[in-house]
Design an enzyme around this catalytic site. Structure first.
Site, PDB file in Angstrom:
ATOM      1  N   ARG A 101     -10.020  -1.719  -5.932  1.00  0.00           N
ATOM      2  CA  ARG A 101      -8.639  -1.211  -5.871  1.00  0.00           C
ATOM      3  C   ARG A 101      -8.251  -0.774  -7.276  1.00  0.00           C
ATOM      4  O   ARG A 101      -8.336  -1.558  -8.219  1.00  0.00           O
ATOM      5  CB  ARG A 101      -7.677  -2.282  -5.373  1.00  0.00           C
ATOM      6  N   HIS A 128      -5.738   5.362   0.745  1.00  0.00           N
ATOM      7  CA  HIS A 128      -5.897   3.959   1.163  1.00  0.00           C
ATOM      8  C   HIS A 128      -6.685   3.973   2.486  1.00  0.00           C
ATOM      9  O   HIS A 128      -6.164   3.634   3.554  1.00  0.00           O
ATOM     10  CB  HIS A 128      -4.521   3.303   1.331  1.00  0.00           C
ATOM     11  N   GLN A 131      -7.036   0.835   4.972  1.00  0.00           N
ATOM     12  CA  GLN A 131      -5.806   0.552   5.723  1.00  0.00           C
ATOM     13  C   GLN A 131      -5.676   1.493   6.919  1.00  0.00           C
ATOM     14  O   GLN A 131      -5.378   1.066   8.039  1.00  0.00           O
ATOM     15  CB  GLN A 131      -4.594   0.722   4.793  1.00  0.00           C
ATOM     16  N   ASP A 224       6.025   3.732   4.807  1.00  0.00           N
ATOM     17  CA  ASP A 224       5.431   2.915   3.737  1.00  0.00           C
ATOM     18  C   ASP A 224       6.500   2.793   2.659  1.00  0.00           C
ATOM     19  O   ASP A 224       7.502   3.527   2.673  1.00  0.00           O
ATOM     20  CB  ASP A 224       4.166   3.621   3.210  1.00  0.00           C
ATOM     21  N   CYS A 264       2.059  -0.494   6.628  1.00  0.00           N
ATOM     22  CA  CYS A 264       0.878  -1.149   6.030  1.00  0.00           C
ATOM     23  C   CYS A 264       1.230  -2.461   5.347  1.00  0.00           C
ATOM     24  O   CYS A 264       0.341  -3.286   5.119  1.00  0.00           O
ATOM     25  CB  CYS A 264       0.175  -0.201   5.071  1.00  0.00           C
ATOM     26  N   ARG A 292      -7.132  -5.409   9.643  1.00  0.00           N
ATOM     27  CA  ARG A 292      -7.843  -5.104   8.387  1.00  0.00           C
ATOM     28  C   ARG A 292      -9.155  -5.880   8.357  1.00  0.00           C
ATOM     29  O   ARG A 292     -10.192  -5.359   7.948  1.00  0.00           O
ATOM     30  CB  ARG A 292      -6.977  -5.497   7.171  1.00  0.00           C
TER      31      ARG A 292
END
Ligand code: CP
Ligand code: NVA
Length: 307
Positions: A101, A128, A131, A224, A264, A292
């Site tokens: 990340r 991402h 996700q 988001d 998310c 996930r």
């Protein structure tokens, strides 16, 4: 060939389907598949904070028979300026995969260029993809299929989540609508790529400026945070710019009667989404967080076994 997953279009439509099918099997039987038995180690490098990604990859790697080696931004030599290339050379001599990340996508591209093991994007400023793969799984689990469904993303359409939705949903054959204020429209290169992918799957990608119109008859609504990691200094400006783009019960009421809601997480109740929607009957958000785990186990298995 080493399989890297740095952005959503690193999986073809067939591969995306394979990973999601394997995820369904792993969700049914969490401990049956052990490609990391040894235990082999997977490095989890975090240049930014994380709760879900850290937990789901750590638990998933353990369930695949492996050992999750967590490396945080502070406490390793990256923080003192050691290069991504040199760090990756060392990690790939000892670990079976690298999950990273970070901020700029170029760091992941550099890692992949110097790695002999799969590199997986666990979020960058640009994408991402883990996700959104879990989001695809969650919606497919609910409706049976994502292909042909209408999906509306409300909020920061220039964000990593929006870019990943654009690519992954085009590959899945969905009709994607982005609804964002001026200045927060999708990245033009991502939009072009998404439209070209959608042309092959009978999907589509459109930009609709009015939230009321954008959600009309949609099957899936998503939003988001308006302030992504690294943008904290722009908080006041962003709160002002996104006013009017909040996901509310009234907006959900204009979507299809069976519509579901994704986020998310982490969420900011009262900013991009109301508490009523987040905690309401249309929310698939907690399934999304759980999924996930299953999807990333499938992705790691795919990268290790098909590489
Ligand atoms: N959704 C997500 O990636 O959450 P974390 O930042 O907590 O990992
Ligand atoms: N767009 C958000 C996603 C968090 C999982 C961010 O980058 O902070």
């Amino acid at each position: 060939m080493t399989r890297h997953f740095l952005r959503d279009d690193h999986l073809s439509a067939v591969q995306q389907r394979e990973v999601l099918e394997l995820a369904a099997k792993l969700k049914q039987n969490r401990f049956a598949h052990r490609p990391l038995a040894g235990p082999q180690s997977v490095a989890l490098v975090f240049d930014k904070p994380s709760t879900r990604t850290r937990v789901s990859f750590s638990v998933g790697i353990a369930e695949l028979g492996g050992f999750p080696l967590i490396m945080d931004a502070v406490g390793n030599q990256l923080a003192r300026g050691e290069s991504v290339a040199d760090t990756t050379r060392v990690l790939s001599r000892q670990c079976s995969a690298i999950v990273w990340r970070t901020f700029d996508q170029s760091r992941l591209i550099e890692a992949a260029a110097h790695s002999t093991v799969p590199v997986i994007n666990a979020l960058s400023d640009s994408f991402h993809p883990c996700q959104v793969l879990a989001d695809l799984f969650t919606v497919s689990e609910h409706f049976g299929e994502f292909s042909g469904r209408t999906f509306t993303f409300l909020g920061d359409a220039a964000s990593n989540m929006a870019s990943s939705y654009a690519l992954a949903l085009a590959i899945a054959g969905a009709h994607t609508r982005f609804c964002a204020p001026v200045g927060y429209q999708p990245d033009p290169a991502v939009l072009t790529q998404a439209r070209s992918l959608a042309a092959a799957t009978n999907g589509s990608v459109s930009l609709i400026s009015d939230p009321q119109e954008a959600v009309r008859n949609a099957d899936v609504l998503a939003t988001d945070s308006w302030i992504s990691m690294g943008q904290e200094g722009m908080r006041e400006q962003r709160l002002a710019d996104f006013a009017g783009y909040q996901l509310t019960t009234a907006l959900v009421g204009r979507a299809a009667p069976h519509a579901v809601v994704l986020h998310c997480l982490p969420a900011h109740r009262g900013e991009e989404i109301t508490a009523q929607v987040l905690d309401g009957p249309r929310s698939l958000i907690w399934n999304q967080a759980e999924n996930r785990l299953h999807v990333q186990k499938a992705l790691l298995s795919w990268a290790l076994e098909r590489g």
